[in-house]
Each structure stands twice: as C-alpha cells, then as structure tokens.
Scaffold this motif. Structure first.
Motif, PDB file in Angstrom:
ATOM      1  N   ALA A  15       0.731   4.538  10.839  1.00 30.71           N
ATOM      2  CA  ALA A  15       0.760   5.875  11.033  1.00 30.71           C
ATOM      3  C   ALA A  15      -0.178   6.742  10.280  1.00 30.71           C
ATOM      4  CB  ALA A  15       2.222   6.154  10.964  1.00 30.71           C
ATOM      5  N   TRP A  16      -0.789   6.243   9.191  1.00 36.00           N
ATOM      6  CA  TRP A  16      -1.675   7.119   8.285  1.00 36.00           C
ATOM      7  C   TRP A  16      -2.887   7.753   9.038  1.00 36.00           C
ATOM      8  CZ3 TRP A  16      -2.576   4.149   2.910  1.00 36.00           C
ATOM      9  CH2 TRP A  16      -1.371   3.851   2.414  1.00 36.00           C
ATOM     10  N   GLY A  17      -3.283   8.874   8.666  1.00 31.91           N
ATOM     11  CA  GLY A  17      -4.634   9.540   9.000  1.00 31.91           C
ATOM     12  C   GLY A  17      -4.618  10.040  10.492  1.00 31.91           C
ATOM     13  N   ARG A  18      -3.310  10.540  10.763  1.00 29.10           N
ATOM     14  CA  ARG A  18      -3.222  11.218  11.949  1.00 29.10           C
ATOM     15  C   ARG A  18      -2.636  12.653  11.700  1.00 29.10           C
ATOM     16  NH1 ARG A  18      -1.722   6.121  13.486  1.00 29.10           N
ATOM     17  NH2 ARG A  18      -2.846   5.457  15.411  1.00 29.10           N
ATOM     18  N   LYS A  30       0.954  -1.302  -0.132  1.00 30.29           N
ATOM     19  CA  LYS A  30      -0.019  -0.112   0.021  1.00 30.29           C
ATOM     20  C   LYS A  30       0.910   1.119   0.069  1.00 30.29           C
ATOM     21  CE  LYS A  30      -3.941  -1.706   2.510  1.00 30.29           C
ATOM     22  NZ  LYS A  30      -3.872  -2.439   3.917  1.00 30.29           N
ATOM     23  N   VAL A  31       2.124   0.920   0.226  1.00 29.74           N
ATOM     24  CA  VAL A  31       2.935   2.147   0.647  1.00 29.74           C
ATOM     25  C   VAL A  31       3.766   2.213  -0.696  1.00 29.74           C
ATOM     26  CG1 VAL A  31       5.214   3.342   1.842  1.00 29.74           C
ATOM     27  CG2 VAL A  31       2.903   2.193   2.998  1.00 29.74           C
ATOM     28  N   GLN A  77       6.311  15.715  -6.891  1.00 32.11           N
ATOM     29  CA  GLN A  77       5.993  15.084  -8.029  1.00 32.11           C
ATOM     30  C   GLN A  77       5.183  13.720  -7.512  1.00 32.11           C
ATOM     31  OE1 GLN A  77       8.147  15.186 -11.687  1.00 32.11           O
ATOM     32  NE2 GLN A  77      10.063  14.831 -10.171  1.00 32.11           N
ATOM     33  N   VAL A  78       3.599  13.712  -8.008  1.00 28.76           N
ATOM     34  CA  VAL A  78       2.796  12.656  -7.258  1.00 28.76           C
ATOM     35  C   VAL A  78       2.340  12.065  -8.183  1.00 28.76           C
ATOM     36  CG1 VAL A  78       0.925  12.407  -5.854  1.00 28.76           C
ATOM     37  CG2 VAL A  78       2.028  14.454  -5.675  1.00 28.76           C
ATOM     38  N   VAL A 115      -2.225  16.217   0.818  1.00 28.57           N
ATOM     39  CA  VAL A 115      -1.321  16.564   1.990  1.00 28.57           C
ATOM     40  C   VAL A 115      -0.477  17.699   1.539  1.00 28.57           C
ATOM     41  CG1 VAL A 115       1.345  15.957   2.974  1.00 28.57           C
ATOM     42  CG2 VAL A 115      -0.568  14.171   2.886  1.00 28.57           C
ATOM     43  N   ASN A 120      -2.939   9.183  -6.437  1.00 29.07           N
ATOM     44  CA  ASN A 120      -2.286   9.318  -5.190  1.00 29.07           C
ATOM     45  C   ASN A 120      -2.931  10.534  -4.515  1.00 29.07           C
ATOM     46  OD1 ASN A 120      -1.143   9.025  -2.676  1.00 29.07           O
ATOM     47  ND2 ASN A 120       0.890   9.050  -3.395  1.00 29.07           N
ATOM     48  N   ALA A 121      -4.458  10.332  -4.243  1.00 30.04           N
ATOM     49  CA  ALA A 121      -5.250  11.387  -3.727  1.00 30.04           C
ATOM     50  C   ALA A 121      -4.675  11.869  -2.471  1.00 30.04           C
ATOM     51  CB  ALA A 121      -6.627  10.834  -3.560  1.00 30.04           C
ATOM     52  N   ALA A 122      -4.432  10.639  -1.528  1.00 29.82           N
ATOM     53  CA  ALA A 122      -3.842  11.268   0.026  1.00 29.82           C
ATOM     54  C   ALA A 122      -2.673  12.117  -0.383  1.00 29.82           C
ATOM     55  CB  ALA A 122      -3.797  10.072   0.846  1.00 29.82           C
ATOM     56  N   SER A 123      -1.829  11.825  -1.001  1.00 26.43           N
ATOM     57  CA  SER A 123      -0.529  12.715  -1.079  1.00 26.43           C
ATOM     58  C   SER A 123      -0.848  14.064  -1.717  1.00 26.43           C
ATOM     59  CB  SER A 123       0.409  12.133  -1.929  1.00 26.43           C
ATOM     60  OG  SER A 123       1.722  12.730  -1.869  1.00 26.43           O
ATOM     61  N   TYR A 136       7.991  11.902   0.832  1.00 26.05           N
ATOM     62  CA  TYR A 136       7.625  11.384   2.086  1.00 26.05           C
ATOM     63  C   TYR A 136       6.947  10.051   1.874  1.00 26.05           C
ATOM     64  CZ  TYR A 136       3.845  14.030   0.668  1.00 26.05           C
ATOM     65  OH  TYR A 136       2.705  14.574  -0.247  1.00 26.05           O
ATOM     66  N   TRP A 137       7.046   9.371   3.036  1.00 24.72           N
ATOM     67  CA  TRP A 137       6.356   7.976   3.288  1.00 24.72           C
ATOM     68  C   TRP A 137       6.219   7.792   4.618  1.00 24.72           C
ATOM     69  CZ3 TRP A 137       8.218   3.895   5.864  1.00 24.72           C
ATOM     70  CH2 TRP A 137       9.626   4.096   5.862  1.00 24.72           C
TER      71      TRP A 137
HETATM   72  C1  LIG Z   1       0.744   9.888   1.577  1.00 19.65           C
HETATM   73  C2  LIG Z   1       0.717   9.651   2.941  1.00 19.65           C
HETATM   74  C3  LIG Z   1       2.201   9.982   3.216  1.00 19.65           C
HETATM   75  C4  LIG Z   1      -0.178  10.359   3.618  1.00 19.65           C
HETATM   76  O1  LIG Z   1       0.092  10.302   5.151  1.00 19.65           O
HETATM   77  P1  LIG Z   1      -1.013  10.747   6.378  1.00 19.65           P
HETATM   78  O2  LIG Z   1      -0.114  10.897   7.615  1.00 19.65           O
HETATM   79  O3  LIG Z   1      -1.970   9.608   6.396  1.00 19.65           O
HETATM   80  O4  LIG Z   1      -1.259  12.237   5.773  1.00 19.65           O
HETATM   81  P2  LIG Z   1      -2.122  13.093   6.677  1.00 19.65           P
HETATM   82  O5  LIG Z   1      -2.931  12.470   7.697  1.00 19.65           O
HETATM   83  O6  LIG Z   1      -1.129  14.519   7.158  1.00 19.65           O
HETATM   84  O7  LIG Z   1      -3.059  13.804   5.349  1.00 19.65           O
HETATM   85  C5  LIG Z   1      -3.998  12.895   4.524  1.00 19.65           C
HETATM   86  C6  LIG Z   1      -4.942  13.622   3.886  1.00 19.65           C
HETATM   87  O8  LIG Z   1      -5.466  12.921   2.758  1.00 19.65           O
HETATM   88  C7  LIG Z   1      -6.647  12.573   3.178  1.00 19.65           C
HETATM   89  N1  LIG Z   1      -6.890  11.252   2.368  1.00 19.65           N
HETATM   90  C8  LIG Z   1      -6.694  10.060   2.697  1.00 19.65           C
HETATM   91  N2  LIG Z   1      -6.946   9.207   1.874  1.00 19.65           N
HETATM   92  C9  LIG Z   1      -7.493   9.656   1.078  1.00 19.65           C
HETATM   93  C10 LIG Z   1      -8.120   9.412  -0.441  1.00 19.65           C
HETATM   94  N3  LIG Z   1      -7.976   8.095  -0.676  1.00 19.65           N
HETATM   95  N4  LIG Z   1      -8.538  10.117  -1.163  1.00 19.65           N
HETATM   96  C11 LIG Z   1      -8.725  11.478  -0.792  1.00 19.65           C
HETATM   97  N5  LIG Z   1      -8.185  12.109   0.467  1.00 19.65           N
HETATM   98  C12 LIG Z   1      -7.505  11.120   1.278  1.00 19.65           C
HETATM   99  C13 LIG Z   1      -7.058  12.636   4.483  1.00 19.65           C
HETATM  100  O9  LIG Z   1      -8.337  12.508   4.813  1.00 19.65           O
HETATM  101  C14 LIG Z   1      -6.184  13.959   4.711  1.00 19.65           C
HETATM  102  O10 LIG Z   1      -6.998  14.846   4.752  1.00 19.65           O
HETATM  103  P3  LIG Z   1      -7.712  15.547   5.923  1.00 19.65           P
HETATM  104  O11 LIG Z   1      -6.755  16.231   6.769  1.00 19.65           O
HETATM  105  O12 LIG Z   1      -8.115  17.050   5.037  1.00 19.65           O
HETATM  106  O13 LIG Z   1      -8.754  14.773   5.984  1.00 19.65           O
HETATM  107  C15 LIG Z   1       0.859   8.086   3.304  1.00 19.65           C
HETATM  108  O14 LIG Z   1      -0.466   7.943   2.878  1.00 19.65           O
HETATM  109  C16 LIG Z   1       1.562   7.469   2.463  1.00 19.65           C
HETATM  110  O15 LIG Z   1       2.671   7.134   3.036  1.00 19.65           O
HETATM  111  N6  LIG Z   1       1.101   6.853   1.312  1.00 19.65           N
HETATM  112  C17 LIG Z   1       2.278   5.905   0.453  1.00 19.65           C
HETATM  113  C18 LIG Z   1       3.584   6.735  -0.005  1.00 19.65           C
HETATM  114  C19 LIG Z   1       3.336   8.144  -0.739  1.00 19.65           C
HETATM  115  O16 LIG Z   1       2.072   8.019  -1.455  1.00 19.65           O
HETATM  116  N7  LIG Z   1       4.207   9.069  -0.650  1.00 19.65           N
HETATM  117  C20 LIG Z   1       4.312  10.075  -1.095  1.00 19.65           C
HETATM  118  C21 LIG Z   1       4.581  10.376  -2.649  1.00 19.65           C
HETATM  119  S1  LIG Z   1       4.361  11.716  -3.759  1.00 19.65           S
END
Ligand SMILES: CC(C)(COP(=O)(O)OP(=O)(O)OC[C@H]1O[C@@H](n2cnc3c(N)ncnc32)[C@H](O)[C@@H]1OP(=O)(O)O)[C@@H](O)C(=O)NCCC(=O)NCCS
Length: 186
Positions: free
Chosen positions: A109-112, A37-38, A138-139, A149, A143-146, A103-104
């Motif tokens: 530890a996600w979601g905090r 997943k990472v 560059q994402v 961020v 990768n919606a979560a990144s 970052y990763w």
């Molecule tokens: C990207 C990553 C670092 C985020 O870590 P995290 O500590 O969970 O991030 P944060 O909690 O600071 O913020 C995540 C935000 O994305 C949102 N989010 C999470 N999953 C999501 C999804 N599938 N779609 C949309 N938003 C999403 C969260 O709700 C949060 O936003 P909010 O604060 O407005 O609610 C982690 O998911 C990760 O390691 N991913 C794999 C590696 C990676 O992608 N690295 C970056 C490469 S560019």
C-alpha cells in the motif's frame, strides 16, 4: 469519563476508511507489520511477528478509546473494508493535552499517499474531538518516507534526540515533529 462501551469512530477519507481494529485483523497485522521493511521502523514489532502477539496488540489498542487513552484505527480501502492495510493512532496524554501520532502500512500500500491521507484525517479528528493542543511524532533517524509524510502534514521539525529509543539491542536517534492547534487551524 471512562465509558467501557464507547466505540471508536469510523472516519472516511477520499480513498480510505479508518475503522476500529477487529480481532480478525490479527493475521494481516502479523504479516504486514511483521514485514522486515515495515518492522525496521517500528519500536516493538519483531520479524517474524507471531499472530498471537498481533492479537494481543489489537486487544490492547482496542482498549485505548473506551479508556480515554487515545485511538488506534485500522486503515482499509473504501471498497475493501475487511482487508487491513495498516493502522494509524494517537496516544493521548490527557493532562498535557497532547498526543503522539503513529502509523504503518503494509508495503503493497506504499507510495499512494495513503499514510498522509489517513494521518491527516486522524489529526483533524484529534484537534476537533479530543481536546488536544499539540500532536507530535517521533521518527527513527533514517526513516525518510515517514519524515516526508509528517512534513506534508504541516508538522514542524523540532530537532533530534540522540540515542533516545532502544530497538532491539541498539539505541537510536529520533527525529521529532510537531504541530500545534493554532498552526493546524490556520
Ligand atoms: C512511512 C509510511 C507509513 C509511508 O506510507 P506511504 O503511504 O507510502 O506514504 P505517502 O505516500 O503518504 O508519502 C510518502 C512520501 O515519502 C516519499 N518517500 C518514500 N520513500 C522515500 C525515501 N526513501 N526518501 C525520501 N522520500 C521518500 C514519497 O515520495 C512520498 O512523498 P511525495 O508525496 O512528496 O512524493 C510507510 O513507508 C511505512 O509503513 N513505513 C514503515 C513503518 C513506519 O515507518 N511507520 C512510521 C513510524 S514513525
């Protein structure tokens, strides 16, 4: 100037410490970054990720700071400094006064808000201490979560490069984000 003995700084945030990577973090890097997943969103991380390869990655990243090539710090909780959760980095292009943020975090530890908290501290450090004018990321598309961020960090979406990066056998679209020193200081 290159300073072979320079130690990367220790940064503290509300919940986290950003500290130098250590050789004994290799197992945590292998397990946490090597999680499917990472790793699916990281360019050069295989699943499974052998500990020996993680050890080589750590040694390479430890050399960045003394060589002026950037900085990679381990992300740990303030009360558990030995347990690596992830990493955050700036890869520096000195001539252009810019650096690429990466970052990763391990899934537990996600979601905090930890990625945002760690990246914000490193961006502040980059603009204050590394003479940067621009920090960008560059994402891989999807990768919606990144992306979220980077938006929370005040970065602007600068568009997309189509089929720009190869991961495995596939070429991927890449979404670009960036922040300029003026925008950061405002
Ligand atoms: C990207 C990553 C670092 C985020 O870590 P995290 O500590 O969970 O991030 P944060 O909690 O600071 O913020 C995540 C935000 O994305 C949102 N989010 C999470 N999953 C999501 C999804 N599938 N779609 C949309 N938003 C999403 C969260 O709700 C949060 O936003 P909010 O604060 O407005 O609610 C982690 O998911 C990760 O390691 N991913 C794999 C590696 C990676 O992608 N690295 C970056 C490469 S560019």
């Amino acid at each position: 100037m290159i300073d072979a003995v320079a130690r990367a700084p220790l940064l503290a945030t509300e919940h986290l410490l950003l500290r130098e990577l250590r050789a004994d973090d290799a197992r945590a890097v292998a397990v946490r970054a090597g999680d499917r997943k990472v790793a699916r969103y990281l360019i050069a991380v295989p699943t499974p990720y052998p500990v020996s390869l993680a050890a080589r990655w750590i040694a390479g990243r430890q050399a960045w700071w003394p060589q002026g090539r950037g900085i990679t710090l381990g992300i740990v909780r303030r009360n558990e400094p030995d347990e690596l959760l992830g990493s955050v980095s700036l890869r520096r292009f000195v001539r252009d006064r810019r650096a690429e943020l990466g970052y990763w975090l391990g899934t537990d530890a996600w979601g905090r808000g930890f990625a945002t908290e760690a990246a914000r501290a490193l961006i502040d450090f980059g603009f204050r201490e590394m003479n940067l004018q621009r920090i960008y990321a560059q994402v891989l598309a999807g990768n919606a979560a990144s992306c979220r961020v980077l938006e929370k960090l005040g970065m602007q979406n600068e568009g997309m490069r189509r089929r720009h990066i190869r991961k495995g056998k596939q070429l991927h679209d890449v979404v670009l984000y960036g922040i300029l020193r003026d925008e950061w200081s405002a």
